[in-house]
Design an enzyme around this catalytic site. Structure first.
Site, mmCIF file in Angstrom:
data_model
loop_
_atom_site.group_PDB
_atom_site.id
_atom_site.type_symbol
_atom_site.label_atom_id
_atom_site.label_comp_id
_atom_site.label_asym_id
_atom_site.label_seq_id
_atom_site.Cartn_x
_atom_site.Cartn_y
_atom_site.Cartn_z
ATOM 1 N N HIS A 119 -25.581 -18.416 34.970
ATOM 2 C CA HIS A 119 -26.316 -19.307 35.329
ATOM 3 C C HIS A 119 -27.105 -18.680 36.151
ATOM 4 O O HIS A 119 -27.176 -17.641 36.684
ATOM 5 C CB HIS A 119 -25.575 -20.916 36.195
ATOM 6 C CG HIS A 119 -24.963 -21.435 35.000
ATOM 7 N ND1 HIS A 119 -24.630 -22.800 35.985
ATOM 8 C CD2 HIS A 119 -24.895 -21.608 34.569
ATOM 9 C CE1 HIS A 119 -23.921 -23.435 34.858
ATOM 10 N NE2 HIS A 119 -24.010 -23.141 33.834
ATOM 11 N N GLU A 162 -29.034 -19.311 39.035
ATOM 12 C CA GLU A 162 -28.623 -19.026 40.378
ATOM 13 C C GLU A 162 -28.023 -17.665 40.810
ATOM 14 O O GLU A 162 -27.697 -16.954 41.780
ATOM 15 C CB GLU A 162 -28.181 -20.086 41.115
ATOM 16 C CG GLU A 162 -29.376 -21.534 40.872
ATOM 17 C CD GLU A 162 -29.095 -22.118 39.534
ATOM 18 O OE1 GLU A 162 -28.944 -22.237 38.861
ATOM 19 O OE2 GLU A 162 -29.157 -23.755 40.267
ATOM 20 N N CYS A 217 -25.805 -26.424 39.872
ATOM 21 C CA CYS A 217 -24.622 -27.282 39.536
ATOM 22 C C CYS A 217 -23.155 -27.257 40.577
ATOM 23 O O CYS A 217 -23.039 -26.613 41.182
ATOM 24 C CB CYS A 217 -23.861 -26.402 38.246
ATOM 25 S SG CYS A 217 -23.352 -25.303 38.036
ATOM 26 N N CYS A 222 -22.607 -23.420 40.795
ATOM 27 C CA CYS A 222 -23.841 -22.571 41.732
ATOM 28 C C CYS A 222 -23.646 -22.757 42.942
ATOM 29 O O CYS A 222 -23.673 -22.201 43.858
ATOM 30 C CB CYS A 222 -25.267 -22.321 41.031
ATOM 31 S SG CYS A 222 -25.080 -21.774 39.477
ATOM 32 N N ALA A 277 -49.580 -28.630 8.869
ATOM 33 C CA ALA A 277 -50.829 -28.470 8.678
ATOM 34 C C ALA A 277 -51.921 -28.649 7.883
ATOM 35 O O ALA A 277 -51.382 -29.318 6.593
ATOM 36 C CB ALA A 277 -50.534 -26.979 8.271
ATOM 37 N N TRP A 316 -51.113 -22.876 1.630
ATOM 38 C CA TRP A 316 -51.423 -22.327 2.394
ATOM 39 C C TRP A 316 -52.626 -22.496 3.581
ATOM 40 O O TRP A 316 -53.543 -22.087 2.624
ATOM 41 C CB TRP A 316 -50.952 -21.398 2.830
ATOM 42 C CG TRP A 316 -50.718 -20.978 4.471
ATOM 43 C CD1 TRP A 316 -51.190 -20.034 5.026
ATOM 44 C CD2 TRP A 316 -48.562 -21.791 4.601
ATOM 45 N NE1 TRP A 316 -49.916 -20.116 6.168
ATOM 46 C CE2 TRP A 316 -49.031 -21.084 5.883
ATOM 47 C CE3 TRP A 316 -48.235 -21.307 4.301
ATOM 48 C CZ2 TRP A 316 -48.272 -21.133 7.345
ATOM 49 C CZ3 TRP A 316 -46.801 -21.970 5.100
ATOM 50 C CH2 TRP A 316 -46.780 -21.695 6.378
ATOM 51 N N THR A 334 -40.186 -29.857 -0.108
ATOM 52 C CA THR A 334 -40.709 -28.100 0.533
ATOM 53 C C THR A 334 -40.014 -26.761 -0.055
ATOM 54 O O THR A 334 -40.431 -25.995 -0.166
ATOM 55 C CB THR A 334 -41.238 -28.346 2.122
ATOM 56 O OG1 THR A 334 -41.350 -29.666 2.730
ATOM 57 C CG2 THR A 334 -41.399 -27.246 3.082
ATOM 58 N N LEU A 376 -37.165 -20.052 5.664
ATOM 59 C CA LEU A 376 -37.186 -20.340 7.435
ATOM 60 C C LEU A 376 -37.045 -20.053 7.953
ATOM 61 O O LEU A 376 -35.691 -20.033 9.478
ATOM 62 C CB LEU A 376 -36.375 -21.835 6.756
ATOM 63 C CG LEU A 376 -36.923 -22.884 6.472
ATOM 64 C CD1 LEU A 376 -36.035 -24.373 6.264
ATOM 65 C CD2 LEU A 376 -38.269 -23.273 6.647
ATOM 66 N N SER A 402 -40.908 -40.864 7.085
ATOM 67 C CA SER A 402 -40.002 -40.939 7.615
ATOM 68 C C SER A 402 -39.398 -41.077 8.726
ATOM 69 O O SER A 402 -38.745 -41.181 9.631
ATOM 70 C CB SER A 402 -38.290 -40.165 6.485
ATOM 71 O OG SER A 402 -38.804 -40.626 5.370
#
Ligand code: AOF
Ligand code: ZN
Length: 355
Positions: A44, A46, A67, A78, A148, A164, A190, A198, A293
């Site tokens: 973590h 800390e 934590c 921590c 876009a 695009w 798409t 992607l 949706s």
């Protein structure tokens, strides 16, 4: 605290399902060390900041409440590391909403004679931590709806070869978000229209951390040879033919069968399943019917609208053709980024807000 916030920002998206946290140790106004959360299972913030230094009498700044022990915990608490290091003062940004930690981390430190202040930088930290805060309180991913559009609200005009709309700066900005989210999601339209990979490629370079690619195709319309499957993806489907699913699985993609509703895959169920798989942040990149949706189901928490300075006219495909029934409220806490010649409009939407 600004330094701690910057350290947390640097590891945003690389710690799921843990929160991204930053911590700094300061003595007499001078920086001694900086730490940030490691990948899940690792140190973590800390603990990282306190490792290998003499912290006696110092002040520790941490963006999140340190934590406490709890069942199933992977790293040493921590709070114990902080007490053992003899830090004299701890400045905490925000409380950890995780039930075994919330408020208890601060009380533990005070009970051990450490001066604790809470709330420094809280506004900026809350905004940075929205995915973790939503995931903790609902068990479902924080969802960013990205699209876009032209000035006349169209997403493209394939009949004119326009797929695009935005420029290189805007494209790069979008890749920076892909580089930190846990998952990216698109609908079948798409994939069929654009055959996207992607992947996250800020400055044209694939990052080490790649988001999970989630593809929705209720009926099995996508060619199993699509690029996205070749890279490993999670295909979400309902009533698609078995033979088609088998060819998708053969590419290495995983298949998830979900309930269907009027518009295809049941998104509420999908969000619950993604949450169970530790997806804290989800970037939905379209197309228009998936976005409709998503808005109709009130699942979006944030909108990233890239606006390109051009008009596509009647051949253009509208962003939301079917006028879905959704919240007509304006976005909240809107920010503008000029990505010349485009503009990115960002803001919050939906029912969830940090407490
Ligand atoms: C902190 N600093 O940098 C982070 C915290 O299984 P573990 O040991 O990794 O503990 C995970 C929990 O610790 C997590 O659910 C959240 O409550 C807290 N995350 N806390 O003090 C950190 N990442
Ligand atoms: Zn911790």
């Amino acid at each position: 605290m600004q330094r701690a916030i910057a350290a947390a920002h640097n590891v945003r998206g690389h710690t799921s399902p843990n929160p991204w946290v930053g911590a700094v140790v300061v003595r007499d106004g001078s920086l001694v060390s900086v730490g940030a959360t490691s990948a899940y299972g690792g140190a973590h913030a800390e603990a990282a900041a306190l490792a290998n230094i003499d912290a006696a009498g110092t002040t520790l700044f941490t963006t999140l409440e340190p934590c406490m022990p709890f069942e199933g915990k992977r790293t040493p608490p921590c709070v114990e590391a902080i007490v053992a290091s003899r830090v004299s003062r701890v400045v905490v940004g925000i409380e950890d909403p995780h039930a075994p930690v919330r408020g208890a981390g601060v009380s533990y430190l005070r009970a051990h004679g450490i001066e604790v202040e809470v709330g420094d930088g809280a506004e900026a930290i809350t905004s940075l931590m929205r995915p973790y805060l939503k995931f903790r309180s609902t068990g479902t991913p924080y969802c960013i709806a990205k699209f876009a559009v032209s000035l006349d609200g169209k997403v493209g005009a394939p009949a004119q070869g326009i797929r695009w709309l935005t420029s290189a700066l805007a494209l790069n900005r979008a890749h920076q978000d892909r580089a930190w989210v846990d998952a990216i999601m698109v609908g079948s339209g798409t994939v069929i229209a654009d055959d996207p990979a992607l992947t996250a490629r800020p400055d044209g370079v694939e990052t080490g951390h790649q988001p999970l690619r989630v593809v929705l195709d209720g009926r099995g319309r996508i060619d199993p040879g699509a690029k996205v499957f070749g890279r490993g993806a999670l295909l979400c489907t309902t009533s698609s033919p078995i033979a088609w699913r088998n060819s998708v699985t053969a590419t290495g993609a995983a298949v998830l069968e979900l309930e269907s509703d009027d518009s295809g895959v049941n998104l509420d169920q999908l969000f619950r399943v993604l949450g169970q798989r530790s997806v804290m942040s989800l970037l939905v990149e379209g197309g228009p019917s998936l976005l409709a949706s998503l808005f109709e189901a009130e699942l979006a928490d944030e909108v990233h609208a890239y606006v390109a300075p051009r008009i596509l006219g009647p051949d253009g495909i509208p962003l939301l053709p079917d006028s879905p029934r959704f919240d007509a409220e304006p976005l909240r806490e809107v920010e503008l980024e000029v990505l010349h010649p485009d503009v990115l409009i960002r803001g919050y939407t939906g029912n969830w807000s940090p407490a």
